[in-house]
Scaffold this motif. Structure first.
Motif, PDB file in Angstrom:
ATOM      1  N   GLY A   1       4.402  13.916  -2.283  1.00 38.85           N
ATOM      2  CA  GLY A   1       3.959  14.874  -1.283  1.00 38.85           C
ATOM      3  C   GLY A   1       4.581  14.673   0.087  1.00 38.85           C
ATOM      4  N   THR A   2       5.312  13.581   0.291  1.00 43.02           N
ATOM      5  CA  THR A   2       5.993  13.361   1.573  1.00 43.02           C
ATOM      6  C   THR A   2       7.027  14.451   1.796  1.00 43.02           C
ATOM      7  N   ARG A   3       7.072  14.989   3.014  1.00 43.39           N
ATOM      8  CA  ARG A   3       8.046  16.021   3.363  1.00 43.39           C
ATOM      9  C   ARG A   3       8.882  15.543   4.555  1.00 43.39           C
ATOM     10  N   PHE A   4      10.141  15.880   4.552  1.00 40.83           N
ATOM     11  CA  PHE A   4      11.008  15.612   5.699  1.00 40.83           C
ATOM     12  C   PHE A   4      11.716  16.912   6.059  1.00 40.83           C
TER      13      PHE A   4
ATOM     14  N   LEU B   1       6.102   4.211  -3.844  1.00 39.74           N
ATOM     15  CA  LEU B   1       5.098   5.258  -3.990  1.00 39.74           C
ATOM     16  C   LEU B   1       5.663   6.634  -3.659  1.00 39.74           C
ATOM     17  N   LEU B   2       6.794   6.683  -2.978  1.00 46.34           N
ATOM     18  CA  LEU B   2       7.439   7.978  -2.717  1.00 46.34           C
ATOM     19  C   LEU B   2       7.710   8.737  -4.004  1.00 46.34           C
ATOM     20  N   PHE B   3       7.952   8.003  -5.082  1.00 46.78           N
ATOM     21  CA  PHE B   3       8.357   8.628  -6.348  1.00 46.78           C
ATOM     22  C   PHE B   3       7.214   8.658  -7.368  1.00 46.78           C
TER      23      PHE B   3
ATOM     24  N   ALA C   1       0.823  -1.208   0.000  1.00 49.06           N
ATOM     25  CA  ALA C   1       0.000   0.000   0.000  1.00 49.06           C
ATOM     26  C   ALA C   1       0.852   1.250   0.000  1.00 49.06           C
ATOM     27  N   GLY C   2       2.171   1.081   0.149  1.00 52.12           N
ATOM     28  CA  GLY C   2       3.073   2.232   0.130  1.00 52.12           C
ATOM     29  C   GLY C   2       2.865   3.115   1.345  1.00 52.12           C
ATOM     30  N   GLY C   3       3.426   4.303   1.290  1.00 55.45           N
ATOM     31  CA  GLY C   3       3.279   5.248   2.384  1.00 55.45           C
ATOM     32  C   GLY C   3       4.262   4.978   3.501  1.00 55.45           C
ATOM     33  N   LYS C   4       4.398   5.963   4.376  1.00 57.96           N
ATOM     34  CA  LYS C   4       5.338   5.812   5.476  1.00 57.96           C
ATOM     35  C   LYS C   4       4.690   5.057   6.636  1.00 57.96           C
ATOM     36  N   PRO C   5       5.482   4.443   7.510  1.00 54.00           N
ATOM     37  CA  PRO C   5       4.940   3.724   8.660  1.00 54.00           C
ATOM     38  C   PRO C   5       4.252   4.683   9.633  1.00 54.00           C
ATOM     39  N   ASP C   6       3.220   4.201  10.300  1.00 55.42           N
ATOM     40  CA  ASP C   6       2.511   4.979  11.314  1.00 55.42           C
ATOM     41  C   ASP C   6       2.916   4.497  12.701  1.00 55.42           C
ATOM     42  N   PRO C   7       3.244   5.424  13.623  1.00 57.52           N
ATOM     43  CA  PRO C   7       3.612   5.022  14.983  1.00 57.52           C
ATOM     44  C   PRO C   7       2.443   4.343  15.697  1.00 57.52           C
ATOM     45  N   VAL C   8       2.704   3.222  16.326  1.00 56.51           N
ATOM     46  CA  VAL C   8       1.711   2.507  17.145  1.00 56.51           C
ATOM     47  C   VAL C   8       2.392   2.088  18.445  1.00 56.51           C
ATOM     48  N   LEU C   9       1.592   1.580  19.381  1.00 60.80           N
ATOM     49  CA  LEU C   9       2.150   1.078  20.640  1.00 60.80           C
ATOM     50  C   LEU C   9       2.025  -0.441  20.662  1.00 60.80           C
TER      51      LEU C   9
END
Length: 560
Positions: A184-187, A248-250, A37-45
Motif C-alpha cells: 500500500g506504500t505510494r510514492f 514488508l514493502l512487498f 516492524a517494517g514500514g517507512k521511517p517517520d520524520p522526527v526532530l
C-alpha cells in the motif's frame, strides 16, 4: 573504519559522531525507523545531544510512537548529511515525557554511526517475484499503467504497454509518476522521460524517467525505497533467501490498490484469460531474468504451477480457450503455457498423483525458455543451415543449467519434458538423438503435444496449419511420433479442439469454447474477425450448434 554487511561504513571517533549528529538537528534532517516492524521511517526532530549519554527527540508529530518506544522497542535514527545516508545502530528509549505541549523522547546515545555514500546513479533492480505497479499521468487527464523495473535516487524505469507511446509523444514534460507497492506504500513524483525502447515481441515500451523537483521528504522516502528494494532483491541471491527477513514493502495488503500493472489495462476475451495473463507475466519475467544471467526461480515456479493447476480445477475448457487469448504475450510464453495445459489434459489427471501433475506442467511451462538465451536473428530465421540448427539445439542444455535449484522437481519429469521433448523415436531429434527404447512415455506424449501446438502457430518460415493437416502429418510419421499418443490426443481434444476458429455452412464464424462427451463442439462464440480472440466477441451458442449454424465446413487457422 570498518564496514557493515550491507555496505555502510562505521564512524567511531567521538568528535565525528557528535558533529554528524549536530548536522541532523537541522529541520527535516532526521527520521525514526522502528526495527523488526517494517514500514517507512517517520520524520522526527533531533533537538539535543549529550555526547556519550543521550539523544533527545521531538516525536510530537507521531505521538503513537511513544507506546512502542516506552516498551524499549529498538529503533534507528536516519538522515542525510553532505550527500551521505546516515544512521545510528539500534538504540532504545530511556523515557518519554510531555514538555510545553511537545512529546519528547530521551534515548541511548549511539557509540558509533554508520554512513553510506550517496549513489545517485545506482539503480535497485526488481527481481522476479517483486511486483510494483506504476501509473503515469499527464496534465490532460490521460494515464497509463505499467510495472516498475528499477529505481534510483534520480529516476526509475517503467515498463508500459505500447499504447503509452502516443501519450508520451503528445504530453508535455514533466509527467506524474506514481509507484504502488504491494503493502500500500505510494510514492508520487514529477519526472521527465529520458529514453524509450520498444519491444514489439513483448508488446511493451521501456521508459527511463528522471525525477524533477523532489522535496526533502521525497528524497528520504526514495532512500528508504531504494534500500528496501535492494534488501529484498538480495534475498533472491544464492543462499540469501533463508537468512534474510522479507521487506514488508512487498507483503500484499488489503488496502493496496488492486491490479496496478501493464497487464491490468489490456483487453482479454474472457475472465479466465485475464487470470492466465498473470501466470504469463511470471513466465515473461522469468525469461528476462534468464537473459540477465539469472536462474529458474524454484519458489516462483512452484507457486505459479499451483496457480495453473487451480485454474484447471475450476474450468478445464475455459483454461484451454484462454491459452489462445494472450496476443500481447511473447511467442515463447504463449507456446509454453499452451503445451503445459494440453499436456496436463493428455497425460495427467486420472490416477496421476497431484505432485506429479504439478511437476509435469511446471516443466512444460519452462521447457522452451532456453530459446530466450539464443540470438534473436537465429529465432527469426526463415531457414536454418546445419550450423544454425546445431546452435538452436543448445537451448535445451542452456535451460537445464539454470534449473539446478529446483530441487522439488522430479528429475525424471524434468528429463522427459524439458530435455527429451524434442527427441524422436527414430533418433532424428535433439539434443541427444535418443531412440524409442530410450524415451519415457511422458517424453513421447510431450513430443506430440509440443509439435501440434507449435504447428498451430505462425513461424518465420511458414503460417499456422489447420488442425486436420497437423493430424494427418503426425499420423503419417510413425517412425518419429508414438501413434498411441497421437490417437489419444485426437480422441481427447477432438477434430476441432477448444480454441479453434471454425467456419459453418451458414457462413458464420465462431470460436470453439467447449466440446460434448463425443468431442464435438457444443459451445461456440460467434465472431466476425479472423484474428486472435479479443474483448468484442459475439453471441455464445450452446448445445446442438449445427441445428442453427449448419455443419462445420473447415477450421480457419489463426496464430494465437
Amino acid at each position: 573504519m570498518s564496514q557493515t554487511d550491507d555496505g555502510y561504513t562505521r564512524i567511531e571517533r567521538p568528535n565525528e559522531v557528535e558533529s554528524l549528529l549536530d548536522a541532523l538537528m537541522e529541520p527535516g534532517g532526521a527520521s525514526l525507523q522502528l526495527l523488526d516492524a517494517g514500514g517507512k521511517p517517520d520524520p522526527v526532530l533531533l533537538i539535543d545531544q549529550i555526547p556519550g549519554e543521550s539523544l533527545t527527540l521531538d516525536i510530537s508529530a507521531f505521538r503513537e510512537l511513544a507506546i512502542t518506544l516506552r516498551q524499549e522497542h529498538p529503533f534507528r535514527i536516519l538522515g542525510q548529511v553532505q550527500g551521505k545516508m546516515l544512521r545510528t545502530p539500534a538504540i532504545t528509549a530511556q523515557s518519554c515525557r510531555e514538555e510545553d505541549g511537545r512529546l519528547l523522547c530521551v534515548s541511548d546515545y549511539p557509540l558509533h554511526l554508520e554512513e553510506l555514500q550517496r549513489r545517485s546513479s545506482f539503480r535497485a533492480r526488481l527481481r522476479l517475484g517483486m511486483e510494483v505497479g506504476g501509473i503515469l499521468r499527464d496534465d490532460h487527464g490521460h494515464s497509463a499503467q505499467g510495472d516498475l523495473k528499477d529505481l534510483s535516487l534520480e529516476g526509475c524505469q517503467l515498463e508500459l504497454p505500447l499504447t503509452a507511446g502516443g501519450m508520451l509523444a503528445e504530453a508535455g514534460q514533466p509527467l506524474e509518476v506514481e509507484l504502488c507497492f504491494p503493502d500500500g506504500t505510494r510514492f508520487l513524483a514529477r519526472a521527465e522521460s529520458r529514453h524509450q525502447k520498444v519491444d514489439t515481441e513483448r508488446q511493451s515500451l521501456q521508459v527511463g524517467f528522471q525525477f524533477k523537483g523532489g522535496s526533502p521528504d521525497q528524497e528520504r522516502q526514495l532512500w528508504h525505497l531504494v534500500r528496501e528494494i535492494e534488501r529484498e532483491a538480495a534475498r533472491y541471491d544464492e543462499g540469501g533467501e533463508a537468512s534474510r527477513l522479507p521487506s514488508l514493502l512487498f507483503q500484499a495488503s488489503t488496502t493496496a490498490p488492486p491490479g496496478i500493472g501493464r497487464r491490468n489495462t489490456q483487453a482479454y476475451a474472457t475472465p479466465m484469460a485475464k487470470r492466465l495473463a498473470r501466470i504469463a507475466g511470471y513466465l515473461d519475467a522469468q525469461m528476462l531474468e534468464l537473459q540477465q544471467g539469472g536462474i529458474i526461480d524454484s519458489v516462483q515456479l512452484s507457486r505459479h504451477a499451483d496457480r495453473l493447476l487451480q485454474l484447471h480445477d475450476e474450468d478445464r475448457s475455459a483454461l484451454l480457450f484462454a491459452t489462445r487469448c494472450l496476443p500481447y504475450e511473447p511467442r515463447l510464453v504463449r507456446h509454453s503455457l499452451a503445451v503445459a495445459v494440453q499436456l496436463l489434459n493428455l497425460a495427467g489427471l486420472d490416477g496421476i498423483p497431484r505432485d506429479l501433475c504439478k511437476a509435469m506442467i511446471a516443466c512444460a511451462m519452462i521447457h522452451d525458455l532456453g530459446k530466450a538465451l539464443l540470438p534473436v536473428e537465429l529465432l527469426e530465421a526463415e531457414a536454418l543451415d546445419s550450423d544454425q540448427y546445431a546452435r538452436l539445439q543448445q537451448h535445451v542444455p542452456l535451460l537445464l543449467e539454470r534449473t539446478t535449484h529446483c530441487h522439488w522437481l522430479s528429475r525424471g519429469v524434468l528429463a522427459s519434458v524439458v530435455e527429451n521433448i524434442n527427441e524422436r523415436l527414430d533418433g532424428s531429434g535433439y539434443p541427444r538423438n535418443l531412440q524409442s527404447n530410450e524415451l519415457h512415455e511422458l517424453a513421447r506424449a510431450a513430443a506430440v503435444v509440443d509439435v501440434i501446438e507449435a504447428m498451430r502457430r505462425d513461424r518465420p518460415d511458414r503460417p499456422a496449419h489447420r488442425i486436420d493437416e497437423i493430424y494427418r502429418h503426425l499420423l503419417s510419421q510413425p517412425d518419429s511420433f508414438d501413434q498411441r499418443w497421437v490417437k489419444r490426443y485426437i480422441k481427447r481434444f477432438g477434430l476441432y479442439p477448444v480454441g479453434s476458429l471454425v467456419m459453418f455452412a451458414s457462413g458464420d464464424m465462431g470460436w470453439v469454447q467447449g466440446l460434448d462427451s463425443q468431442g464435438r463442439p457444443d459451445r461456440i462464440q460467434l465472431t466476425q474477425k479472423t484474428e486472435p480472440p479479443g474483448q468484442a466477441l459475439g453471441e455464445v451458442m450452446q448445445g446442438d450448434v449445427s441445428r442453427h449454424l449448419g455443419k462445420i465446413v473447415h477450421e480457419i487457422p489463426v496464430s494465437t
